[in-house]
Motif scaffolding. Structure first.
Motif, short mmCIF file in Angstrom:
data_model
loop_
_atom_site.label_atom_id
_atom_site.label_comp_id
_atom_site.label_asym_id
_atom_site.label_seq_id
_atom_site.Cartn_x
_atom_site.Cartn_y
_atom_site.Cartn_z
N ASP A 105 43.32 34.25 33.97
CA ASP A 105 42.42 35.66 34.97
C ASP A 105 42.32 36.60 36.08
O ASP A 105 42.75 35.88 36.83
N HIS A 106 41.63 37.85 36.46
CA HIS A 106 41.39 38.42 37.48
C HIS A 106 40.86 37.81 38.30
O HIS A 106 39.49 37.82 37.51
N GLY A 107 40.57 37.59 39.72
CA GLY A 107 40.20 37.52 40.25
C GLY A 107 39.32 36.06 40.53
O GLY A 107 40.18 35.12 39.75
N PRO A 108 38.07 35.60 41.02
CA PRO A 108 38.11 34.46 41.45
C PRO A 108 37.33 33.60 40.70
O PRO A 108 36.80 32.89 40.70
N LEU A 111 39.29 31.83 38.79
CA LEU A 111 39.62 30.42 39.85
C LEU A 111 38.53 29.39 39.81
O LEU A 111 38.93 28.46 39.30
N THR A 128 50.00 29.82 39.53
CA THR A 128 49.36 31.61 39.43
C THR A 128 50.54 31.64 38.92
O THR A 128 49.71 33.02 39.04
N VAL A 136 50.58 37.37 41.01
CA VAL A 136 49.55 37.15 41.65
C VAL A 136 48.49 38.07 42.64
O VAL A 136 47.71 38.33 43.03
N ARG A 139 47.87 41.30 40.83
CA ARG A 139 46.70 40.62 39.89
C ARG A 139 45.85 40.24 40.62
O ARG A 139 44.33 40.70 40.38
N CYS A 140 45.84 39.75 42.10
CA CYS A 140 44.32 39.10 42.79
C CYS A 140 43.53 40.29 44.03
O CYS A 140 42.99 39.66 44.53
N VAL A 147 46.94 38.31 50.42
CA VAL A 147 46.30 37.56 50.02
C VAL A 147 47.21 36.44 49.24
O VAL A 147 46.06 35.66 48.79
N TYR A 151 45.93 32.02 48.16
CA TYR A 151 45.88 31.58 46.86
C TYR A 151 47.68 30.38 47.47
O TYR A 151 47.82 29.16 46.21
N LEU A 276 38.51 34.66 49.63
CA LEU A 276 39.49 35.86 48.42
C LEU A 276 39.55 37.80 48.87
O LEU A 276 39.50 38.16 47.87
#
Length: 325
Positions: A105-108, A111, A128, A136, A139-140, A147, A151, A276
Motif C-alpha cells: 500500500d502507499h503511505g503510512p 503501514l 518493504t 519503497v 513509493r512512499c 525516507v 523504513y 514519515l
C-alpha cells in the motif's frame, strides 16, 4: 498468519534478496553472476545479514555440482541460502517454506494494516520491497530519499525474520516510471565513477542508472550517516536486541505521519518512533518515574527532560525506559 509451524530461521534473522544478474560481475563478461555474489561475501558480512535469497532464474541452468559448491561457500560465510518462489521463500536444501508478506500500500495508512498483521504473530518474512514493486523510497517518499531511514528502522525493529531487497540498504530510488520493474534492474552501484573501477566491473557499472551513481557503495562507505552505514548500525542493533528475538509487538500508533511501535517481552519494553514526513514533529512519550533514554537515533532527533521526543524530517528514534541508578 495461518502458518504457525516452528521455523529454524531465527526470529531476528535478516535475509538479503539478491538479483544476481544485476548485483556484481564476477567474470568480466558485463553481466552479474553467482561468482559476483561470492566476490562480495565480505559486503554481506559487514552489512549484517544472515542469509541470501535468490530467484529460480539464478538456479536455472546451473550444474548441480556448481550450485552445491555455491551453497557451501555461503554456509562457510555464515549465510543460509533461500529461493524465492511466488509469495514464499524456500530454504535450500532443507525445503522449509516461509510466506513473504510485503507492504504494497502507499503511505503510512498501509503501514498500520501491515503492523496489525505482524502483531497477530505467525512466522513470515516481512519486507518493504521486491523485484516487482516500485522501490519503497519512490513509493512512499514523495521524492525525498531520506525516507529510506524510517523504513529501514521499521524493518529492523520488527520481531520476526525480515527481508531486504537489493539496494534498499543504499536508499536507492526507483530508476524508471512507477510500476516499471526495470527500475529495480539497474546494476547495483558499486563505484561512483566506473571509469576508475577495475576493468572487470566497467561494462556492467556503466549501465548503472544515472540517479544511482551518487549513491554508490564506494561513496556511502565514506559517509558515516549514509543509508548504508545507518543500515549496518540498525542490523547490528537488531542482532543484539533481545526483544526482536523474543518479544512481541504490544502497541502501535499513527498520528499525522508519526508512527510508533512498542515491543514488549521479558526485558524492559522499547518504543520505536518514526517520522514519515519531511518536516520536524514532536511526539510525547508516556511519563515514567525515571524517564526515558535513547538507544538509537537516525537523522535528527532529541529527547527532552519532559518526555518530549523531537524528530526532524524522516528521522527515527528508538527509546527505552531509563533504569534507576
Amino acid at each position: 498468519m495461518s502458518d504457525t509451524r516452528p521455523s529454524s530461521l531465527p526470529r531476528n534473522a535478516t535475509l538479503y534478496r539478491v538479483d544476481s544478474a544485476h548485483f556484481f560481475d564476477g567474470d568480466g563478461d558485463g553481466q552479474g553472476d553467482l561468482a559476483g555474489v561470492l566476490r562480495q561475501l565480505d559486503y554481506f558480512g559487514r552489512l549484517g545479514v544472515d542469509g541470501l535469497v535468490l530467484s529460480r532464474d539464478d538456479r536455472h541452468g546451473i550444474p548441480e555440482v556448481q550450485w552445491q559448491a555455491f551453497a557451501i561457500r555461503l554456509r562457510q560465510a555464515g549465510l543460509s541460502l533461500w529461493l524465492a518462489e511466488n509469495r514464499h521463500f524456500r530454504a535450500w536444501p532443507e525445503g522449509e517454506v516461509l510466506p513473504l508478506c510485503t507492504l504494497v500500500d502507499h503511505g503510512p495508512i498501509g503501514l498500520t494494516h501491515w503492523l496489525e498483521k505482524r502483531a497477530q504473530g505467525g512466522q513470515a518474512v516481512w519486507a518493504t520491497g521486491g523485484p516487482d514493486l516500485t522501490r519503497v523510497v519512490s513509493r512512499c517518499g514523495g521524492g525525498d530519499l531520506k525516507v529510506a531511514l524510517p523504513y529501514l528502522a521499521l524493518l529492523a525493529c520488527l520481531p520476526g525474520p525480515i527481508g531486504l531487497w537489493q539496494g534498499e540498504e543504499l536508499g536507492l530510488p526507483h530508476a524508471a516510471e512507477p510500476g516499471d520493474t526495470r527500475g529495480n534492474r539497474s546494476p547495483l552501484p558499486w563505484v561512483e565513477y566506473p571509469e576508475q573501477s577495475p576493468v572487470a566491473q566497467q561494462p556492467m557499472q556503466r549501465r548503472v542508472a544515472t540517479e544511482h551513481r551518487a549513491m554508490a557503495v564506494s561513496r556511502q562507505e565514506q559517509e558515516p550517516e549514509s543509508p548504508l552505514n545507518q543500515c549496518r548500525r540498525l542490523l547490528q542493533w537488531r542482532r543484539r536486541q533481545p526483544l526482536v528475538a523474543n518479544g512481541r509487538i504490544a502497541a502501535t500508533g499513527l498520528h499525522d505521519g508519526l508512527l510508533w511501535v512498542q515491543l514488549a517481552g521479558a526485558q524492559p519494553s522499547l518504543t520505536v518512533v518514526l517520522n514519515l514526513l519531511p518536516y520536524r514533529q514532536q511526539h510525547r512519550l508516556a511519563p515514567l518515574p525515571n524517564g526515558w533514554q535513547t538507544e538509537l537515533i537516525l537523522g535528527q532527533a532529541e529527547l527532552s527532560d519532559d518526555h518530549q521526543l523531537n524528530l526532524g524530517g524522516f528521522a527515527a528514534a528508538i527509546v527505552t525506559p531509563k533504569v534507576q541508578e
